[in-house]
Design a protein around this motif. Structure first.
Motif, PDB file in Angstrom:
ATOM      1  N   HIS A  50       0.826  -1.211   0.000  1.00  0.00           N
ATOM      2  CA  HIS A  50       0.000   0.000   0.000  1.00  0.00           C
ATOM      3  C   HIS A  50       0.858   1.259   0.000  1.00  0.00           C
ATOM      4  CE1 HIS A  50      -3.507   2.514   0.633  1.00  0.00           C
ATOM      5  NE2 HIS A  50      -2.775   3.189   1.501  1.00  0.00           N
ATOM      6  N   SER A  51       1.878   1.290   0.845  1.00  0.00           N
ATOM      7  CA  SER A  51       2.658   2.514   1.043  1.00  0.00           C
ATOM      8  C   SER A  51       3.771   2.705   0.031  1.00  0.00           C
ATOM      9  CB  SER A  51       3.266   2.519   2.443  1.00  0.00           C
ATOM     10  OG  SER A  51       4.224   1.486   2.570  1.00  0.00           O
ATOM     11  N   GLY A  52       4.246   1.602  -0.551  1.00  0.00           N
ATOM     12  CA  GLY A  52       5.403   1.683  -1.430  1.00  0.00           C
ATOM     13  C   GLY A  52       6.678   1.948  -0.652  1.00  0.00           C
ATOM     14  N   ALA A  53       6.679   1.640   0.635  1.00  0.00           N
ATOM     15  CA  ALA A  53       7.822   1.908   1.506  1.00  0.00           C
ATOM     16  C   ALA A  53       8.044   0.723   2.433  1.00  0.00           C
ATOM     17  CB  ALA A  53       7.565   3.168   2.333  1.00  0.00           C
ATOM     18  N   TYR A  54       9.205   0.709   3.068  1.00  0.00           N
ATOM     19  CA  TYR A  54       9.488  -0.270   4.104  1.00  0.00           C
ATOM     20  C   TYR A  54       8.573   0.036   5.287  1.00  0.00           C
ATOM     21  CZ  TYR A  54      11.998  -2.853   7.695  1.00  0.00           C
ATOM     22  OH  TYR A  54      12.321  -3.712   8.723  1.00  0.00           O
ATOM     23  N   CYS A  55       8.003  -0.981   5.886  1.00  0.00           N
ATOM     24  CA  CYS A  55       7.080  -0.772   7.003  1.00  0.00           C
ATOM     25  C   CYS A  55       7.520  -1.568   8.222  1.00  0.00           C
ATOM     26  CB  CYS A  55       5.662  -1.181   6.602  1.00  0.00           C
ATOM     27  SG  CYS A  55       4.952  -0.110   5.346  1.00  0.00           S
ATOM     28  N   VAL A  56       7.232  -1.008   9.379  1.00  0.00           N
ATOM     29  CA  VAL A  56       7.538  -1.677  10.644  1.00  0.00           C
ATOM     30  C   VAL A  56       6.243  -1.888  11.427  1.00  0.00           C
ATOM     31  CG1 VAL A  56       9.881  -0.759  10.787  1.00  0.00           C
ATOM     32  CG2 VAL A  56       8.009   0.498  11.854  1.00  0.00           C
ATOM     33  N   THR A  57       6.254  -2.892  12.281  1.00  0.00           N
ATOM     34  CA  THR A  57       5.110  -3.170  13.132  1.00  0.00           C
ATOM     35  C   THR A  57       5.146  -2.224  14.321  1.00  0.00           C
ATOM     36  OG1 THR A  57       5.242  -5.493  12.494  1.00  0.00           O
ATOM     37  CG2 THR A  57       3.902  -4.965  14.431  1.00  0.00           C
TER      38      THR A  57
END
Length: 183
Positions: A50-57
């Motif tokens: 969705h974001s097109g970025a690295y994501c963290v929890t």
């Protein structure tokens, strides 16, 4: 150029995996920790898509284990973005297990993960908003807002520095608990 808004369907992710004996606990059921690991992976995939970025929890808001998963069942996890903020999003995940011999399916788990999009330096980045196309999308978005309000009120409700034992002892009256103070 990144889109300003995306539909829920554009970021939906589905994965399936056969449950092996190596995934089981001492009771012969699939270990909850293994399921949590899979949930985190699919939440990451959905949020990153969705974001097109690295994501963290950022948090695991709810994990409800409804029915046990058996060795040999095919587990399917379906994840979608339920809510978007500026850099955070709530990922809703449904887990179903299918007996591959009988075809019987059961809903085993529902989970909500809050994920945050980050840049290469670890700074939060803006993400696309959501296009809500149907009543289900709207319901999930609104329910996420409501869960967030409850979470914020719980965080404000009970601080260690505000606690006085005498103020809360009445809550313990009907509980299966003993209070022992001193050494």
């Amino acid at each position: 150029m990144q889109k300003k808004y995306k539909t829920v369907g554009e970021s939906r992710v589905t994965i399936s995996e056969l449950m092996l004996p190596s995934h089981s606990n001492f009771n012969g059921k699939i270990h909850g920790g293994y399921v949590l690991s899979l949930l985190d992976q699919i939440a990451f995939a959905c949020a990153s898509k969705h974001s097109g970025a690295y994501c963290v929890t950022a948090s695991v808001d709810t994990v409800d284990f409804l029915k046990p998963i058996e060795i040999g069942e095919l587990v399917t996890m379906k994840a979608s973005v339920n809510y978007t903020g500026h850099s955070s999003m709530v990922i809703g995940i449904r887990v179903e297990a299918e007996n591959i011999q009988t075809g019987a399916k059961k809903h085993c788990n529902s989970s909500y993960f809050t994920m945050v999009a980050k840049d290469a330096k670890g700074k939060s980045v803006d993400i696309p908003g959501l296009i809500l196309k149907n009543d289900n999308d709207i319901r999930r978005f609104v329910k996420s807002i409501e869960r967030r309000k409850v979470k914020l009120s719980k965080n404000e409700e009970f601080h260690e520095t505000d606690f006085t034992k005498e103020e809360y002892l009445h809550i313990l009256e009907d509980q299966k608990v003993q209070i022992q103070t001193g050494s």
